[in-house]
Design an enzyme around this catalytic site. Structure first.
Site, short mmCIF file in Angstrom:
data_model
loop_
_atom_site.label_atom_id
_atom_site.label_comp_id
_atom_site.label_asym_id
_atom_site.label_seq_id
_atom_site.Cartn_x
_atom_site.Cartn_y
_atom_site.Cartn_z
N ALA A 1 -64.09 59.17 52.22
CA ALA A 1 -62.84 58.80 51.52
C ALA A 1 -61.81 59.92 51.61
O ALA A 1 -62.14 61.08 51.85
CB ALA A 1 -63.16 58.52 50.07
N ASP B 1 -57.79 57.36 68.55
CA ASP B 1 -57.80 56.38 67.46
C ASP B 1 -56.40 56.26 66.85
O ASP B 1 -56.24 56.24 65.64
CB ASP B 1 -58.83 56.79 66.39
CG ASP B 1 -59.29 55.61 65.54
OD1 ASP B 1 -59.01 54.45 65.94
OD2 ASP B 1 -59.91 55.83 64.49
#
Ligand SMILES: Nc1ncnc2c1ncn2[C@@H]1O[C@H](COP(=O)(O)OP(=O)(O)OP(=O)(O)O)[C@@H](O)[C@H]1O
Length: 530
Positions: free
Chosen positions: A224, A336
């Site tokens: 996270a 990415d």
């Protein structure tokens, strides 16, 4: 991870007996479990590498006629180089010795081991549990790799504080309102309050105790990201937590290395890293990008039925290309690029983030490494071909197209396989006018998108070449409204010119932000900032 089992009777490479077991069975009624793949992944071993380095040879003869043998393909380790633990299949016919009680403690007593460097030697007894013998390879001169140690080393390499990165060597792509310098203090929380800058050159030590979590920004594949405040001086950061059990050590080390060694205005700045006391998490301290990601911005625009204008889109495109050009100069491919990894600072400066799957180029290209997010992947990557920095250009093109059209460029209902086929075989998506919504885009912008989405990679320009595209040159010759635009997107008050005593830095000075987004309009004039 599944490792390929060696095909029985298949082609064999040169085998060297590593260990031969002299079996003196004391209890022959319980045969040992055969044909287990036994990764030698005790702590200290790199269990995911060199999966092909071992096999077993049931038919081979060993030093002792009755003894089962373990054979390894033994590439001779270069002098002074680390050797990853191989994976072996143990072919052990009988329990060797020991009690047969519940503990099932047996012992295999290897008589001879063979090291490619040292030749035969006699090891200590090796305990067995649950009828599976795990036999460490004998490479006396090869240090075992301890992932925790490796991570600690990587973390300590970058935990030199912000001083190492505080010089933004990259060029400023535009002149934002307010400070252009990236610093934790410049990113005040939600426009309320300005926090002092940390003293330049003075490294900071980070740990869980010094942080207070303000909010959770999101969650990626490896962990996270939180919006945090350093309680010691009020500095604001984004803290990414990577769970070491879920992400390979190599990947974490690579990410740490890349963010620690990059310093460019269009790359998220790293201020340090630390490991949790249990070593189960690595935490990376980065600059917090108040403007959030293109993904979040796209959602906000959709909510308001607004679209982005050309000049803003052009500035964003330029920031992405500058970041990619810099990465390319550092022989790195991002791999990415997607809206959630393209962030904006409070001033509207593009910041590329998330180097978890980035790759360092040894040659100019990678071969078929399937890493990243499929929907933004260039055709050559989807089809497993060789790819270069031009693959990032495709991903940038898809991300921009999604942002300006406010919808994903491929049909939403496609299955994975259909999506792969569409990316590899269909005409690439393009930027189209929408007469019904009264949206038109310039020919230059349409051509820019078309160039980024050329299917043949060798014909697709590099990020550096795309910076010379006429659309970028036109946009960069115009006034920069990024700071104003991002403020309008998030409804932040206009910063006052001179902060009044006791007031917050981003105090609303009465600017009317009500009309900051048009419901719709032509592509070139959707917002006042545009
Ligand atoms: N420095 C930062 N400032 C503000 N937001 C950030 C920062 N870094 C990451 N984020 C946000 O946190 C969220 C999670 O980021 P992360 O990079 O871990 O995952 P992701 O890109 O969403 O997914 P994936 O792991 O699949 O690539 C994203 O929405 C991202 O935009």
């Amino acid at each position: 991870m599944n490792f390929p089992r060696p095909a029985p009777g298949g082609p064999r490479e040169r085998l060297t007996p590593l260990l031969s077991l002299n079996t003196q069975p004391q209890n022959q009624d319980r045969p040992l479990d055969l044909q287990h793949h036994l990764p030698l992944s005790r702590s200290g071993y790199n269990s995911h590498s060199n999966s092909n380095n071992a096999t077993h040879s049931p038919s081979s003869t060993s030093l002792f006629s009755n003894a089962p043998s373990i054979f390894l393909k033994t590439p001779k380790p270069p002098k002074g180089k680390r050797v990853d633990a191989p994976h072996v299949t143990v072919d052990v016919g009988r329990r060797v010795s020991g009690n047969n009680g519940d503990g099932d403690q047996s012992t295999i007593r290897p008589e001879v081991t063979y090291s490619p460097q040292e030749g035969p030697r006699r090891p200590a007894e090796i305990p067995m549990g649950n009828m599976i013998g795990v036999v460490p390879p004998v490479y006396p001169s090869a240090p075992r790799e301890d992932p925790i140690q490796t991570l600690r080393q990587a973390v300590s390499n970058i935990s030199i504080g912000y001083s190492a990165n505080s010089n933004q060597s990259g060029s400023m792509t535009h002149s934002p309102e307010g400070s252009s310098k990236s610093s934790p203090g410049s990113s005040a929380t939600g426009g309320h309050g300005y926090h002092g800058l940390p003293e330049p050159g003075k490294p900071k030590e980070f740990n869980d105790e010094v942080f207070e979590v303000i909010s959770r920004l999101g969650e990626g594949a490896g962990g996270a990201v939180h919006h945090v405040r350093d309680t010691r001086d009020g500095s604001i950061y984004a803290r990414k937590t990577i769970t070491t059990r879920e992400v390979s050590t190599r990947q974490v080390v690579r990410e740490l290395k890349i963010i620690a060694t990059t310093s460019h205005v269009n790359i998220v700045q790293c201020f340090g890293a630390y490991m949790s006391p249990s070593s189960s998490e690595v935490k990376i301290i980065m600059e917090y990008c108040d403007g959030q990601s293109l993904e979040a911005i796209g959602k906000k625009l959709k909510e308001r039925s607004a679209i982005i204008g050309e000049k803003i889109a052009g500035r964003i495109a330029e920031g992405i290309l500058q970041g990619l050009t810099y990465l390319h100069s550092r022989r790195t491919i991002h791999r990415d690029i997607k809206p959630s990894n393209i962030l904006l600072s409070r001033e509207g400066i593009v910041k590329l983030c998330d180097f978890g799957v980035s790759g360092e180029l040894t040659n100019e290209s990678f071969l078929g490494t399937f890493t990243g997010t499929l929907v933004y992947m260039a055709p050559e990557r989807v089809s497993g071909g060789e790819y270069t920095i031009r693959a990032d250009v495709w991903s940038a093109g898809i991300s921009l197209l999604e942002l300006v059209q406010n919808r994903f460029p491929f049909p939403a209902e496609l299955s994975t396989i259909e999506l792969i086929l569409t990316i590899t075989n269909s005409e690439p998506p393009s930027l189209e006018d929408d007469p019904e919504a009264d949206i038109t885009w310039s020919d230059e912008m349409k051509d820019f998108i078309r160039q980024t989405l050329i299917r043949e990679p060798r014909s697709r320009p590099t990020p550096r070449e795309m910076l010379d595209h006429p659309w970028i040159r036109i946009v960069m010759n115009q006034e920069d409204h990024m700071a104003k635009w991002i403020r309008q997107v998030w409804g932040w008050p206009k910063p006052s010119k001179r902060p009044r005593k006791g007031s917050s830095r981003y105090e609303n000075n009465g600017e009317d932000d009500g009309g900051n987004m048009s419901k719709h309009s032509t592509g070139s004039s959707v917002s006042p900032a545009d």
